[in-house]
Design a protein around this motif. Structure first.
Motif, PDB file in Angstrom:
ATOM      1  N   ALA A 154      -4.888  -1.324   4.820  1.00  0.00           N
ATOM      2  CA  ALA A 154      -3.720  -1.943   5.431  1.00  0.00           C
ATOM      3  C   ALA A 154      -3.385  -1.347   6.796  1.00  0.00           C
ATOM      4  O   ALA A 154      -2.635  -1.928   7.558  1.00  0.00           O
ATOM      5  N   ALA A 156       0.833  -1.204   0.000  1.00  0.00           N
ATOM      6  CA  ALA A 156       0.000   0.000   0.000  1.00  0.00           C
ATOM      7  C   ALA A 156       0.870   1.257   0.000  1.00  0.00           C
ATOM      8  O   ALA A 156       0.560   2.227  -0.697  1.00  0.00           O
ATOM      9  N   ASP A 184      -6.423   3.726   4.253  1.00  0.00           N
ATOM     10  CA  ASP A 184      -6.115   2.502   3.523  1.00  0.00           C
ATOM     11  C   ASP A 184      -6.505   1.297   4.374  1.00  0.00           C
ATOM     12  O   ASP A 184      -6.438   1.346   5.601  1.00  0.00           O
TER      13      ASP A 184
END
Length: 126
Positions: free
Chosen positions: A94, A9, A92
């Motif tokens: 992640a 990411a 994100d």
């Protein structure tokens, strides 16, 4: 927490900022580049929800063919506020949050061509 997902990411963030991304500093790479390394340490259970924090170093490098232009890029990275703060590190899957906590280690490197590099330390909370 998934370290691979975090690194991928982060690489995507720097790709969107027009860097060629690598998982390690390459012997020969395309400039400008961003090398997203592994964390030196993972700190587990840093919150009541059982989250983890990692510091990931991202090395950014620009060609030294135009030294003045490379210096400007490094100055921009190390300045506050700079373009670095505009990178989309929020939201994100992640991680829950990511912030740039330090910039330094300016140096000349060779990645198939001479380049001027600077390291970013990004703290990721997952």
């Amino acid at each position: 927490m998934d370290v691979r997902a975090i690194r991928e990411a982060l690489a995507a963030v720097f790709e969107s900022a027009d860097f060629h991304t690598y998982s390690v500093l390459p012997e020969s790479g395309d400039l400008p580049l961003a090398a997203v390394s592994w964390p030196d340490e993972v700190r587990y259970h840093t919150s009541l929800t059982g989250g983890a924090n990692v510091d990931i170093v991202v090395t950014l490098a620009w060609p030294l063919a135009d030294f003045a232009a490379a210096q400007v890029k490094v100055d921009e990275v190390m300045s506050t506020p700079g373009w670095v703060e505009e990178l989309d590190l929020a939201g994100d899957d992640a991680w829950t949050d990511a912030i740039i906590v330090a910039a330094g280690n300016v140096r000349k490197i060779n990645v198939g061509a001479s380049a001027l590099a600077v390291d970013l330390v990004i703290e990721v909370m997952a």
